[in-house]
Design a protein around this motif. Structure first.
Motif, PDB file in Angstrom:
ATOM      1  N   THR A   1      22.030 -27.138 -11.514  1.00  0.00           N
ATOM      2  CA  THR A   1      20.840 -27.520 -10.761  1.00  0.00           C
ATOM      3  C   THR A   1      20.666 -26.554  -9.598  1.00  0.00           C
ATOM      4  OG1 THR A   1      22.069 -28.979  -9.269  1.00  0.00           O
ATOM      5  CG2 THR A   1      21.284 -29.930 -11.356  1.00  0.00           C
ATOM      6  N   LEU A   2      19.512 -26.635  -8.936  1.00  0.00           N
ATOM      7  CA  LEU A   2      19.274 -25.782  -7.775  1.00  0.00           C
ATOM      8  C   LEU A   2      20.256 -26.103  -6.653  1.00  0.00           C
ATOM      9  CD1 LEU A   2      15.361 -25.678  -7.646  1.00  0.00           C
ATOM     10  CD2 LEU A   2      16.936 -23.937  -8.514  1.00  0.00           C
ATOM     11  N   VAL A   3      20.622 -27.378  -6.518  1.00  0.00           N
ATOM     12  CA  VAL A   3      21.610 -27.761  -5.506  1.00  0.00           C
ATOM     13  C   VAL A   3      22.952 -27.105  -5.795  1.00  0.00           C
ATOM     14  CG1 VAL A   3      22.917 -29.684  -4.511  1.00  0.00           C
ATOM     15  CG2 VAL A   3      20.471 -29.953  -4.998  1.00  0.00           C
ATOM     16  N   GLN A   4      23.341 -27.078  -7.062  1.00  0.00           N
ATOM     17  CA  GLN A   4      24.593 -26.427  -7.441  1.00  0.00           C
ATOM     18  C   GLN A   4      24.514 -24.923  -7.218  1.00  0.00           C
ATOM     19  OE1 GLN A   4      24.675 -28.119 -11.454  1.00  0.00           O
ATOM     20  NE2 GLN A   4      26.588 -29.173 -10.964  1.00  0.00           N
ATOM     21  N   ASP A   5      23.337 -24.333  -7.481  1.00  0.00           N
ATOM     22  CA  ASP A   5      23.150 -22.912  -7.197  1.00  0.00           C
ATOM     23  C   ASP A   5      23.363 -22.632  -5.716  1.00  0.00           C
ATOM     24  OD1 ASP A   5      22.553 -22.284  -9.823  1.00  0.00           O
ATOM     25  OD2 ASP A   5      20.398 -22.514  -9.562  1.00  0.00           O
ATOM     26  N   PHE A   6      22.795 -23.493  -4.872  1.00  0.00           N
ATOM     27  CA  PHE A   6      22.918 -23.346  -3.415  1.00  0.00           C
ATOM     28  C   PHE A   6      24.377 -23.460  -2.980  1.00  0.00           C
ATOM     29  CE2 PHE A   6      23.357 -25.246   0.748  1.00  0.00           C
ATOM     30  CZ  PHE A   6      22.516 -24.490   1.546  1.00  0.00           C
ATOM     31  N   VAL A   7      25.048 -24.507  -3.438  1.00  0.00           N
ATOM     32  CA  VAL A   7      26.421 -24.783  -3.002  1.00  0.00           C
ATOM     33  C   VAL A   7      27.379 -23.689  -3.457  1.00  0.00           C
ATOM     34  CG1 VAL A   7      28.379 -26.365  -3.220  1.00  0.00           C
ATOM     35  CG2 VAL A   7      26.073 -27.277  -2.869  1.00  0.00           C
ATOM     36  N   THR A   8      27.276 -23.259  -4.712  1.00  0.00           N
ATOM     37  CA  THR A   8      28.195 -22.237  -5.210  1.00  0.00           C
ATOM     38  C   THR A   8      28.015 -20.917  -4.469  1.00  0.00           C
ATOM     39  OG1 THR A   8      26.625 -21.762  -7.002  1.00  0.00           O
ATOM     40  CG2 THR A   8      28.460 -23.244  -7.502  1.00  0.00           C
ATOM     41  N   ALA A   9      26.759 -20.535  -4.191  1.00  0.00           N
ATOM     42  CA  ALA A   9      26.511 -19.295  -3.450  1.00  0.00           C
ATOM     43  C   ALA A   9      27.016 -19.408  -2.015  1.00  0.00           C
ATOM     44  CB  ALA A   9      25.020 -18.966  -3.466  1.00  0.00           C
ATOM     45  N   PHE A  10      26.808 -20.589  -1.406  1.00  0.00           N
ATOM     46  CA  PHE A  10      27.296 -20.809  -0.040  1.00  0.00           C
ATOM     47  C   PHE A  10      28.812 -20.670   0.025  1.00  0.00           C
ATOM     48  CE2 PHE A  10      29.159 -23.562   3.159  1.00  0.00           C
ATOM     49  CZ  PHE A  10      28.464 -23.211   4.303  1.00  0.00           C
ATOM     50  N   LEU A  11      29.514 -21.320  -0.896  1.00  0.00           N
ATOM     51  CA  LEU A  11      30.978 -21.301  -0.877  1.00  0.00           C
ATOM     52  C   LEU A  11      31.524 -19.910  -1.187  1.00  0.00           C
ATOM     53  CD1 LEU A  11      31.790 -24.687  -2.662  1.00  0.00           C
ATOM     54  CD2 LEU A  11      31.907 -24.167  -0.219  1.00  0.00           C
ATOM     55  N   LEU A  12      30.884 -19.206  -2.109  1.00  0.00           N
ATOM     56  CA  LEU A  12      31.336 -17.864  -2.445  1.00  0.00           C
ATOM     57  C   LEU A  12      31.180 -16.921  -1.256  1.00  0.00           C
ATOM     58  CD1 LEU A  12      32.430 -15.919  -4.538  1.00  0.00           C
ATOM     59  CD2 LEU A  12      30.099 -15.537  -5.352  1.00  0.00           C
ATOM     60  N   THR A  13      30.050 -17.034  -0.567  1.00  0.00           N
ATOM     61  CA  THR A  13      29.831 -16.206   0.622  1.00  0.00           C
ATOM     62  C   THR A  13      30.769 -16.605   1.757  1.00  0.00           C
ATOM     63  OG1 THR A  13      27.494 -16.062   0.015  1.00  0.00           O
ATOM     64  CG2 THR A  13      28.075 -15.334   2.216  1.00  0.00           C
ATOM     65  N   PHE A  14      30.963 -17.894   1.934  1.00  0.00           N
ATOM     66  CA  PHE A  14      31.788 -18.389   3.027  1.00  0.00           C
ATOM     67  C   PHE A  14      33.256 -18.005   2.846  1.00  0.00           C
ATOM     68  CE2 PHE A  14      33.826 -21.709   5.657  1.00  0.00           C
ATOM     69  CZ  PHE A  14      33.100 -21.527   6.826  1.00  0.00           C
ATOM     70  N   SER A  15      33.655 -17.732   1.624  1.00  0.00           N
ATOM     71  CA  SER A  15      35.054 -17.361   1.365  1.00  0.00           C
ATOM     72  C   SER A  15      35.379 -15.966   1.888  1.00  0.00           C
ATOM     73  CB  SER A  15      35.350 -17.428  -0.139  1.00  0.00           C
ATOM     74  OG  SER A  15      34.603 -16.447  -0.843  1.00  0.00           O
ATOM     75  N   ASN A  16      34.353 -15.188   2.207  1.00  0.00           N
ATOM     76  CA  ASN A  16      34.552 -13.830   2.710  1.00  0.00           C
ATOM     77  C   ASN A  16      34.600 -13.839   4.239  1.00  0.00           C
ATOM     78  OD1 ASN A  16      34.716 -11.051   2.990  1.00  0.00           O
ATOM     79  ND2 ASN A  16      32.528 -10.729   2.671  1.00  0.00           N
ATOM     80  N   VAL A  17      35.762 -14.183   4.790  1.00  0.00           N
ATOM     81  CA  VAL A  17      35.891 -14.312   6.246  1.00  0.00           C
ATOM     82  C   VAL A  17      35.810 -12.960   6.957  1.00  0.00           C
ATOM     83  CG1 VAL A  17      37.242 -16.429   6.084  1.00  0.00           C
ATOM     84  CG2 VAL A  17      38.414 -14.228   6.079  1.00  0.00           C
ATOM     85  N   LEU A  18      36.014 -11.874   6.223  1.00  0.00           N
ATOM     86  CA  LEU A  18      35.976 -10.551   6.846  1.00  0.00           C
ATOM     87  C   LEU A  18      34.586 -10.186   7.343  1.00  0.00           C
ATOM     88  CD1 LEU A  18      38.263  -8.487   4.437  1.00  0.00           C
ATOM     89  CD2 LEU A  18      38.846  -9.494   6.649  1.00  0.00           C
ATOM     90  N   ILE A  19      33.577 -10.969   6.948  1.00  0.00           N
ATOM     91  CA  ILE A  19      32.221 -10.692   7.410  1.00  0.00           C
ATOM     92  C   ILE A  19      32.113 -10.829   8.930  1.00  0.00           C
ATOM     93  CG2 ILE A  19      31.280 -13.046   7.276  1.00  0.00           C
ATOM     94  CD1 ILE A  19      28.763 -11.866   6.036  1.00  0.00           C
ATOM     95  N   VAL A  20      33.050 -11.576   9.536  1.00  0.00           N
ATOM     96  CA  VAL A  20      33.063 -11.721  10.993  1.00  0.00           C
ATOM     97  C   VAL A  20      33.183 -10.356  11.660  1.00  0.00           C
ATOM     98  CG1 VAL A  20      34.395 -12.592  12.951  1.00  0.00           C
ATOM     99  CG2 VAL A  20      33.936 -14.073  10.996  1.00  0.00           C
ATOM    100  N   PHE A  21      34.010  -9.482  11.091  1.00  0.00           N
ATOM    101  CA  PHE A  21      34.200  -8.157  11.682  1.00  0.00           C
ATOM    102  C   PHE A  21      32.921  -7.328  11.580  1.00  0.00           C
ATOM    103  CE2 PHE A  21      38.524  -9.468  10.557  1.00  0.00           C
ATOM    104  CZ  PHE A  21      39.159  -9.251  11.771  1.00  0.00           C
ATOM    105  N   LEU A  22      32.173  -7.514  10.506  1.00  0.00           N
ATOM    106  CA  LEU A  22      30.889  -6.822  10.386  1.00  0.00           C
ATOM    107  C   LEU A  22      29.922  -7.317  11.452  1.00  0.00           C
ATOM    108  CD1 LEU A  22      28.903  -4.949   8.990  1.00  0.00           C
ATOM    109  CD2 LEU A  22      28.418  -6.772   7.356  1.00  0.00           C
ATOM    110  N   TYR A  23      29.902  -8.626  11.675  1.00  0.00           N
ATOM    111  CA  TYR A  23      29.040  -9.179  12.715  1.00  0.00           C
ATOM    112  C   TYR A  23      29.433  -8.657  14.101  1.00  0.00           C
ATOM    113  CZ  TYR A  23      26.184 -12.510  10.112  1.00  0.00           C
ATOM    114  OH  TYR A  23      25.249 -13.078   9.288  1.00  0.00           O
ATOM    115  N   ILE A  24      30.729  -8.595  14.365  1.00  0.00           N
ATOM    116  CA  ILE A  24      31.188  -8.077  15.660  1.00  0.00           C
ATOM    117  C   ILE A  24      30.697  -6.645  15.845  1.00  0.00           C
ATOM    118  CG2 ILE A  24      33.211  -7.387  17.002  1.00  0.00           C
ATOM    119  CD1 ILE A  24      34.680  -9.792  15.851  1.00  0.00           C
TER     120      ILE A  24
END
Length: 209
Positions: free
Chosen positions: A107-130
């Motif tokens: 479902t679209l909700v599952q599409d949203f959740v899976t993409a959110f979790l996959l992106t959120f698993s990349n904690v190194l993005i914090v260094f890019l933001y810094i």
């Protein structure tokens, strides 16, 4: 306030645009299940980016005096980090990351959740933001809470705009879409990031007395 909002949009686009696993997932879902599936997946990724943008803002807020006192060295450091990231994107071949198996029906909700979790698993993005925050002077001590919020909304708007654009293009040209063309897109995005990093590095060095 508007200036920080537009700066936030630039940051949001730069964080979202590289065609990594999330980009490939959104494009794959757009091709396989339609534009809405790809776009909602992008929205999930954008929400994850917003969470990390807020975390980074809070982190920089705790050390804002240090950032202010070492603004130029941090700008140099941030520009170097961004340049390395840009080079990685430039030489990366996103086709190798493409999963050959199509997604199972979701479902679209599952599409949203899976993409959110996959992106959120990349904690190194914090260094890019810094790196981006210090490069663009995104978090400064004189900023009010409202201005900071406007900037964060800009980050989210930039990310959403990118996913809206990319899924629209893929859906529009899906019949002729060549997935290998993503390598060219990565080279363009990587070149832009490297250019911004070099400009920031030159600016910081030039201003050092």
């Amino acid at each position: 306030m508007l200036e920080l909002f537009y700066t936030g949009m630039i940051i949001g686009v730069l964080v979202s645009s590289p065609m990594g696993p999330i980009g490939m997932l959104c494009i794959q879902r757009t091709l396989a299940k339609g534009r809405w599936s790809g776009f909602i997946s992008g929205v999930g990724a954008a929400f994850s980016d917003l969470v990390y943008a807020i975390i980074t803002s809070l982190f920089l807020g705790l050390v804002v005096n240090f950032v202010e006192a070492h603004q130029r060295p941090l700008q140099i450091f941030g520009s170097i980090v961004i340049a390395i990231f840009g080079y990685y994107i430039f030489q990366n071949n996103p086709v190798k990351s493409l999963q050959r198996n199509q997604d199972r029906k979701q479902t679209l909700v599952q599409d949203f959740v899976t993409a959110f979790l996959l992106t959120f698993s990349n904690v190194l993005i914090v260094f890019l933001y810094i790196g981006l925050y210090t490069r663009f002077g995104f978090v400064l001590p004189e900023q009010s809470f409202r201005v900071t919020v406007a900037g964060l909304i800009g980050v989210f708007a930039g990310a959403i705009s990118w996913w809206l654009f990319i899924t629209f293009i893929v859906a529009l040209f899906r019949r002729w879409f060549n997935i290998r063309g993503l390598k060219v897109m990565n080279r363009i995005v990587g070149s832009v990031i490297i250019f911004l990093a070099i400009a920031g590095l030159i600016s910081a060095i030039w201003l050092i007395k």
